[in-house]
Design a protein around this motif. Structure first.
Motif, PDB file in Angstrom:
ATOM      1  N   ALA A   1      13.400  -0.620 -11.273  1.00  0.00           N
ATOM      2  CA  ALA A   1      13.012   0.729 -11.418  1.00  0.00           C
ATOM      3  C   ALA A   1      11.835   1.086 -10.963  1.00  0.00           C
ATOM      4  N   LEU A   2      10.952   0.156 -10.306  1.00  0.00           N
ATOM      5  CA  LEU A   2       9.866   0.465  -9.639  1.00  0.00           C
ATOM      6  C   LEU A   2      10.185   1.557  -8.489  1.00  0.00           C
ATOM      7  N   GLN A   3       9.196   2.602  -8.469  1.00  0.00           N
ATOM      8  CA  GLN A   3       9.256   3.739  -7.504  1.00  0.00           C
ATOM      9  C   GLN A   3       8.149   3.560  -6.268  1.00  0.00           C
ATOM     10  N   ASP A   4       8.535   4.088  -5.167  1.00  0.00           N
ATOM     11  CA  ASP A   4       7.407   3.990  -4.035  1.00  0.00           C
ATOM     12  C   ASP A   4       6.779   5.066  -4.130  1.00  0.00           C
ATOM     13  N   ARG A   5       5.899   5.564  -3.002  1.00  0.00           N
ATOM     14  CA  ARG A   5       4.981   6.588  -2.888  1.00  0.00           C
ATOM     15  C   ARG A   5       5.837   7.869  -2.965  1.00  0.00           C
ATOM     16  N   HIS A   6       6.957   8.138  -2.544  1.00  0.00           N
ATOM     17  CA  HIS A   6       7.760   9.374  -2.763  1.00  0.00           C
ATOM     18  C   HIS A   6       8.644   9.205  -4.066  1.00  0.00           C
ATOM     19  N   GLY A   7       8.245   8.196  -5.023  1.00  0.00           N
ATOM     20  CA  GLY A   7       8.950   8.296  -6.215  1.00  0.00           C
ATOM     21  C   GLY A   7      10.502   7.555  -5.996  1.00  0.00           C
TER      22      GLY A   7
ATOM     23  N   ASN B   1       0.854  -1.104  -0.008  1.00  0.00           N
ATOM     24  CA  ASN B   1       0.034  -0.021   0.161  1.00  0.00           C
ATOM     25  C   ASN B   1       0.571   1.238  -0.098  1.00  0.00           C
ATOM     26  N   LEU B   2       2.152   1.198   0.378  1.00  0.00           N
ATOM     27  CA  LEU B   2       3.177   2.322   0.257  1.00  0.00           C
ATOM     28  C   LEU B   2       3.829   2.232  -1.222  1.00  0.00           C
ATOM     29  N   TYR B   3       3.217   1.388  -1.977  1.00  0.00           N
ATOM     30  CA  TYR B   3       3.990   1.079  -3.317  1.00  0.00           C
ATOM     31  C   TYR B   3       5.684   0.662  -3.301  1.00  0.00           C
ATOM     32  N   GLN B   4       5.726   0.092  -2.058  1.00  0.00           N
ATOM     33  CA  GLN B   4       7.081  -0.594  -1.796  1.00  0.00           C
ATOM     34  C   GLN B   4       6.781  -2.055  -2.349  1.00  0.00           C
ATOM     35  N   THR B   5       8.149  -2.335  -2.708  1.00  0.00           N
ATOM     36  CA  THR B   5       8.584  -3.733  -3.331  1.00  0.00           C
ATOM     37  C   THR B   5       9.353  -4.348  -2.030  1.00  0.00           C
ATOM     38  N   ALA B   6       9.456  -5.865  -2.335  1.00  0.00           N
ATOM     39  CA  ALA B   6      10.180  -6.440  -1.512  1.00  0.00           C
ATOM     40  C   ALA B   6      11.730  -5.915  -1.284  1.00  0.00           C
ATOM     41  N   LEU B   7      12.089  -5.449  -2.634  1.00  0.00           N
ATOM     42  CA  LEU B   7      13.447  -4.953  -2.594  1.00  0.00           C
ATOM     43  C   LEU B   7      13.491  -3.557  -1.863  1.00  0.00           C
ATOM     44  N   HIS B   8      12.512  -2.632  -1.655  1.00  0.00           N
ATOM     45  CA  HIS B   8      12.670  -1.405  -1.254  1.00  0.00           C
ATOM     46  C   HIS B   8      12.818  -1.915   0.082  1.00  0.00           C
ATOM     47  N   LEU B   9      12.027  -2.933   0.639  1.00  0.00           N
ATOM     48  CA  LEU B   9      12.419  -2.975   2.212  1.00  0.00           C
ATOM     49  C   LEU B   9      13.650  -3.650   2.527  1.00  0.00           C
ATOM     50  N   ALA B  10      14.210  -4.469   1.577  1.00  0.00           N
ATOM     51  CA  ALA B  10      15.338  -5.065   1.885  1.00  0.00           C
ATOM     52  C   ALA B  10      16.611  -4.213   1.991  1.00  0.00           C
ATOM     53  N   VAL B  11      16.557  -3.082   1.144  1.00  0.00           N
ATOM     54  CA  VAL B  11      17.428  -2.091   1.168  1.00  0.00           C
ATOM     55  C   VAL B  11      16.972  -1.176   2.431  1.00  0.00           C
ATOM     56  N   HIS B  12      15.907  -0.838   2.810  1.00  0.00           N
ATOM     57  CA  HIS B  12      15.678   0.085   3.676  1.00  0.00           C
ATOM     58  C   HIS B  12      16.088  -0.389   5.104  1.00  0.00           C
ATOM     59  N   LEU B  13      15.927  -2.127   5.176  1.00  0.00           N
ATOM     60  CA  LEU B  13      16.459  -2.782   6.496  1.00  0.00           C
ATOM     61  C   LEU B  13      17.824  -3.074   6.595  1.00  0.00           C
ATOM     62  N   ASP B  14      18.539  -2.619   5.294  1.00  0.00           N
ATOM     63  CA  ASP B  14      20.186  -3.043   5.130  1.00  0.00           C
ATOM     64  C   ASP B  14      20.263  -4.307   5.149  1.00  0.00           C
ATOM     65  N   GLN B  15      19.718  -5.111   4.393  1.00  0.00           N
ATOM     66  CA  GLN B  15      19.901  -6.508   4.080  1.00  0.00           C
ATOM     67  C   GLN B  15      20.358  -6.981   2.669  1.00  0.00           C
ATOM     68  N   PRO B  16      21.816  -6.535   2.472  1.00  0.00           N
ATOM     69  CA  PRO B  16      22.336  -6.793   1.538  1.00  0.00           C
ATOM     70  C   PRO B  16      22.271  -8.175   0.645  1.00  0.00           C
ATOM     71  N   GLY B  17      22.133  -9.231   1.776  1.00  0.00           N
ATOM     72  CA  GLY B  17      21.980 -10.675   1.246  1.00  0.00           C
ATOM     73  C   GLY B  17      20.603 -10.709   0.354  1.00  0.00           C
ATOM     74  N   ALA B  18      19.585 -10.090   1.087  1.00  0.00           N
ATOM     75  CA  ALA B  18      18.307 -10.277   0.604  1.00  0.00           C
ATOM     76  C   ALA B  18      18.299  -9.565  -0.775  1.00  0.00           C
TER      77      ALA B  18
END
Length: 341
Positions: A162-168, A133-150
């Motif tokens: 290339a996908l953009q979240d609600r902030h672009g 619902n915040l237009y985040q993919t799992a990849l967005h979340l993995a980066v946000h949580l600093d999980q380079p393995g994921a």
């Protein structure tokens, strides 16, 4: 991750809750007990990035009917499928919570690499790019949580860069904002396996809704290693941000970091790049009284007599005109006159 029990329009910008409650229909997820203070983890900026629900079962691989578990599974060993998934299995794996989170999102949120690798082995590529619902993919979340393995595993399976979240923001924008250098390396240098290439390639000049490309964000963060990484992978050093036309060199002047200015000049930044109002980096430095940076720009060949749209030169804006005079042979009483440093 999206805000639990809230309309997306009413959601707080910093809140990041998962919809784990809506996944209780999966038999592998027990009913949660009372939440404890340790259940909700906060990141460095105070933003909730984890669910406050008890979800310890996600630390173990998800048992699937018809898929035998290995006798001694490794810490990151995916469960290999033995055949096509049944409709029931596929429905369980592709379940989407009321907050838009898939099992892939939740595996990242709860730092469950075994579950993540199981999903990546079983699910089609398209599922990896589902946005919550915040237009985040799992990849967005993995980066946000600093999980380079994921991040590496998702890129390998062809997750979209290339996908953009609600902030672009793309995942790389997030890596630059949060200064997660290892994740940025995975995003820029990781390659998908054969047959898993994403539909849209990564665009390093892509701007978020604030008009900022990744190089602009890394510059504002004063992160030179991240800037170097972006430039090495093809970022345009003179790309203009979308609101006022500033380049990374303009932004480096505004950070008042002379080292960043010198780095960008040595990397080939255009010293007299113009903003939309005609101002060069030297206009900004002179107008702010930054004598040391003004001298550095002049030594790199900046023109102190260029006019902006207000017919002002950098020399007009300088508190001390001597700091922007493009001469190095002035002498007083036989001694050379040096610009302030």
């Amino acid at each position: 991750m999206s805000e639990a029990r809230k309309d997306p329009a009413e959601a707080d910008d910093g809140q990041c809750d998962s919809g784990i409650e809506s996944l209780r229909s999966l038999r592998s997820l027990p009913e949660p007990g009372p939440a404890t203070p340790g259940d909700a983890k906060e990141d460095a900026e105070g933003e909730r990035a984890y669910s406050a629900y008890d979800s310890v079962s996600l630390t173990e691989p998800l048992p699937l009917p018809g898929v035998p578990e290995p006798e001694h599974p490794g810490p990151c060993s995916p469960l290999p499928p033995t055949g096509p998934l049944s409709a029931q299995q596929l429905e369980a794996l592709t379940y989407i919570s009321e907050d838009g989170d898939t099992l892939v999102h939740l595996a990242v949120i709860h730092e469950a690499p075994d579950v993540l690798l199981c999903c990546l082995a079983l699910l089609p590529q398209e599922v990896l790019d589902i946005q919550n619902n915040l237009y985040q993919t799992a990849l967005h979340l993995a980066v946000h949580l600093d999980q380079p393995g994921a991040v590496r595993a998702l890129v390998l399976k062809g997750a979209s860069l290339a996908l953009q979240d609600r902030h672009g923001d793309t995942a790389l924008h997030v890596a630059c904002q949060r200064q997660h250098l290892a994740c940025a390396h995975c995003l820029l240098e990781g390659q998908p396996e054969p047959g898993r290439r994403p539909a849209h390639p990564q665009d390093l000049q892509l701007q978020n809704w604030q008009g900022l490309a990744c190089l602009h964000i890394a510059t504002l963060q004063r992160n030179q290693p991240l800037m170097e990484l972006l430039l090495q992978n093809g970022a345009d050093i003179d790309v203009q941000e979308g609101t006022s036309g500033k380049t990374a060199l303009h932004l480096a002047v505004e950070t008042q970091e002379r080292g960043l200015v010198q780095f960008l000049l040595q990397a080939g930044a255009q010293v007299d790049a113009r903003m939309l109002n005609g101002c060069t980096p030297l206009h900004l430095a002179a107008g702010r009284g930054l004598g040391s940076i003004s001298s550095t720009l002049c030594q790199a060949g900046a023109d102190a007599l260029l006019l902006n749209v207000e017919d002002e030169t950098p020399q007009d804006l300088a508190e001390d005109p001597l700091t922007v005079l493009p001469f190095d042979d002035l002498k007083i009483s036989g001694k050379p006159l040096l610009c302030a440093d």
